[in-house]
Motif scaffolding. Structure first.
Motif, short mmCIF file in Angstrom:
data_model
loop_
_atom_site.label_atom_id
_atom_site.label_comp_id
_atom_site.label_asym_id
_atom_site.label_seq_id
_atom_site.Cartn_x
_atom_site.Cartn_y
_atom_site.Cartn_z
N GLU A 124 0.86 -1.19 0.00
CA GLU A 124 0.00 0.00 0.00
C GLU A 124 0.89 1.24 0.00
N LEU A 125 0.66 2.14 -0.94
CA LEU A 125 1.49 3.34 -1.05
C LEU A 125 0.88 4.49 -0.27
N VAL A 126 1.70 5.11 0.59
CA VAL A 126 1.29 6.29 1.36
C VAL A 126 2.21 7.44 0.97
N ILE A 127 1.62 8.52 0.46
CA ILE A 127 2.40 9.68 0.01
C ILE A 127 2.13 10.86 0.95
N ILE A 128 3.18 11.37 1.56
CA ILE A 128 3.04 12.53 2.45
C ILE A 128 2.84 13.77 1.59
N PRO A 129 1.74 14.48 1.75
CA PRO A 129 1.42 15.60 0.85
C PRO A 129 2.40 16.76 0.97
N ARG A 130 2.47 17.53 -0.12
CA ARG A 130 3.36 18.69 -0.16
C ARG A 130 3.07 19.69 0.95
N SER A 131 1.85 19.72 1.41
CA SER A 131 1.46 20.69 2.43
C SER A 131 2.13 20.44 3.77
N GLU A 132 2.71 19.27 3.96
CA GLU A 132 3.38 18.95 5.22
C GLU A 132 4.89 19.20 5.09
N ASN A 133 5.46 19.74 6.14
CA ASN A 133 6.88 20.10 6.15
C ASN A 133 7.73 18.89 6.50
N THR A 134 8.24 18.21 5.48
CA THR A 134 9.01 17.00 5.73
C THR A 134 10.42 17.27 6.25
N LEU A 135 10.81 18.55 6.34
CA LEU A 135 12.06 18.86 7.02
C LEU A 135 11.95 18.65 8.52
N ASP A 136 10.73 18.54 9.00
CA ASP A 136 10.45 18.32 10.42
C ASP A 136 10.33 16.81 10.68
N PRO A 137 11.23 16.22 11.46
CA PRO A 137 11.15 14.77 11.73
C PRO A 137 9.82 14.35 12.34
N ALA A 138 9.14 15.27 13.03
CA ALA A 138 7.87 14.92 13.65
C ALA A 138 6.83 14.53 12.60
N VAL A 139 6.94 15.11 11.41
CA VAL A 139 6.01 14.75 10.33
C VAL A 139 6.21 13.29 9.95
N TRP A 140 7.45 12.89 9.76
CA TRP A 140 7.73 11.50 9.42
C TRP A 140 7.32 10.56 10.54
N SER A 141 7.52 11.00 11.76
CA SER A 141 7.18 10.16 12.92
C SER A 141 5.71 9.79 12.92
N ARG A 142 4.85 10.70 12.47
CA ARG A 142 3.41 10.41 12.43
C ARG A 142 3.06 9.32 11.42
N TYR A 143 3.90 9.17 10.39
CA TYR A 143 3.61 8.19 9.34
C TYR A 143 4.31 6.86 9.57
N LEU A 144 5.34 6.85 10.38
CA LEU A 144 6.13 5.63 10.57
C LEU A 144 5.56 4.80 11.71
#
Length: 373
Positions: A124-144
């Protein structure tokens, strides 16, 4: 004081060439190196042509190992970044309950294409939208979470020049149990890539851009901790522990990263890239990075902040400065063309990427093209 002209001896005159995010310029001696390394053994017509050609791959791996701070044995040549990512996905065992693949929307599209096709095999592919700041590790943490099988990080994004701090992201992936793959195509050669410090599971990249190695010189790096569990399905005689055994009844994976290699490899890309990387290492990658930062900073200091698409902070920015002058964008682009500057345009903005063969005069020309009120 060393100038860019001192650094650029033996390279083309890159005056006005600001497309290094697309393809770096090769050393002037690249054609001779190719002729000597590829055609020399070929026309000699002896029975050791592959023995001669194999030295190109040894050089390629050894030079890249210096760039990424790891062992040559953990590097495997690939045709492209995406071929490396495909090899990752087809080599690892399934993990029950983990079927998600995560990537940022800002990533290079072909990486997303690989993950999209992998959905045929139950992912299943999950794409983090452009609207989220992926420079912030907390954004990735929510998806991992516990459902993620593999996450693809981009060191430097091609269209915005955002540069991620990779080590903390790889730590997040490891803590969550996900496999981490880092794309360094837009960073290697102009920003530090450190396989040991990052501790990613895989790194995929290309020598086309800042390493000036031309098309076809892709590569993948494999973490030694992952290697034993990797059994690629796309194999060939160069994936074998002894490629020259020629026994159809016996296949044994190579004991190092070359198990990902596959069938007959292309010699020319490895020769050109090895020659280019060795030449850059003689100059010093730290000097090249510092020169690039100095040139980009000249633009960032002068341009109004609202026109700057790439991050204003140098530590968050790759080797490209991206500008969007809003209603004056078309005028700005035409001024750049009239000044004989080479650049390209994406929907995010105009991309300008100086290398060591560019100088202050190139950036002064960029600034002189800015529309005046």
């Amino acid at each position: 004081m060393t100038t860019h002209l001192d650094l650029a001896q033996g390279w083309p005159d890159g005056k006005g060439y600001l497309l290094n995010h697309s393809a770096g310029l090769p050393p002037l001696s690249a054609a001779d190196a190719l002729n000597q390394g590829l055609f020399g053994p070929w026309v000699a017509s002896d029975d050791q042509v592959w023995t001669h050609w194999m030295t190109a791959f040894d050089r390629f791996r050894a030079a890249l190992a210096q760039v990424i701070n790891h062992e040559p044995a953990m590097i495997c040549p690939q045709a492209s970044v995406t071929s490396g990512l495909s090899q990752v996905l087809n080599s690892l065992p399934a993990k029950p309950g983990r079927n998600r693949l995560v990537i940022a929307e800002r990533a290079f599209p072909s990486l997303g294409f690989v993950l999209s096709v992998a959905q045929r095999h139950g992912f299943e592919l999950v794409i983090i939208p452009r609207s989220e700041n992926t420079l912030d590790p907390a954004v990735w943490s929510r998806y991992l979470n516990k459902h993620v099988y593999c996450v693809v990080f981009t060191h430097v994004h091609s269209n915005t020049s955002e540069c991620h701090d990779i080590a903390p992201l790889c730590a997040l992936a490891r803590d969550s149990g996900a496999i981490s793959v880092v794309d360094v195509a837009q960073s290697i050669g102009v920003r530090p890539v450190d396989a040991r410090a990052w501790n990613a599971d895989f790194i995929v990249g290309s020598c086309l851009k800042w390493l000036c190695g031309g098309p076809g010189a892709g590569f993948m790096w494999v973490n030694p901790e992952r290697l034993a569990n990797c059994e690629p399905s796309e194999v060939g005689w160069f994936s074998h522990s002894n490629p020259f055994e020629f026994d159809i009844h016996h296949f044994e994976y190579a004991g190092d990263a070359l198990r990902f290699w596959g069938g007959t490899p292309s010699v020319a890309p490895a020769l050109i890239a090895a020659h280019a990387i060795e030449s850059l290492l003689e100059i010093g990658l730290e000097r090249l990075e510092a020169h690039n930062r100095t040139l980009i900073d000249q633009v960032c200091r002068e341009i109004a902040p609202q026109y700057l698409v790439s991050p204003p902070e140098a530590f968050q920015r790759g080797g490209t400065v991206v500008l969007d002058l809003k209603s004056a964008q078309d005028q700005f682009a035409q001024q750049l063309r009239d000044a004989k500057l080479q650049f390209d345009v994406r929907k995010e903005g105009i991309r300008l990427s100086p290398h060591f063969y560019n100088g202050d005069e190139d950036m002064a020309q960029v600034l002189s093209c800015l529309p005046r009120d």
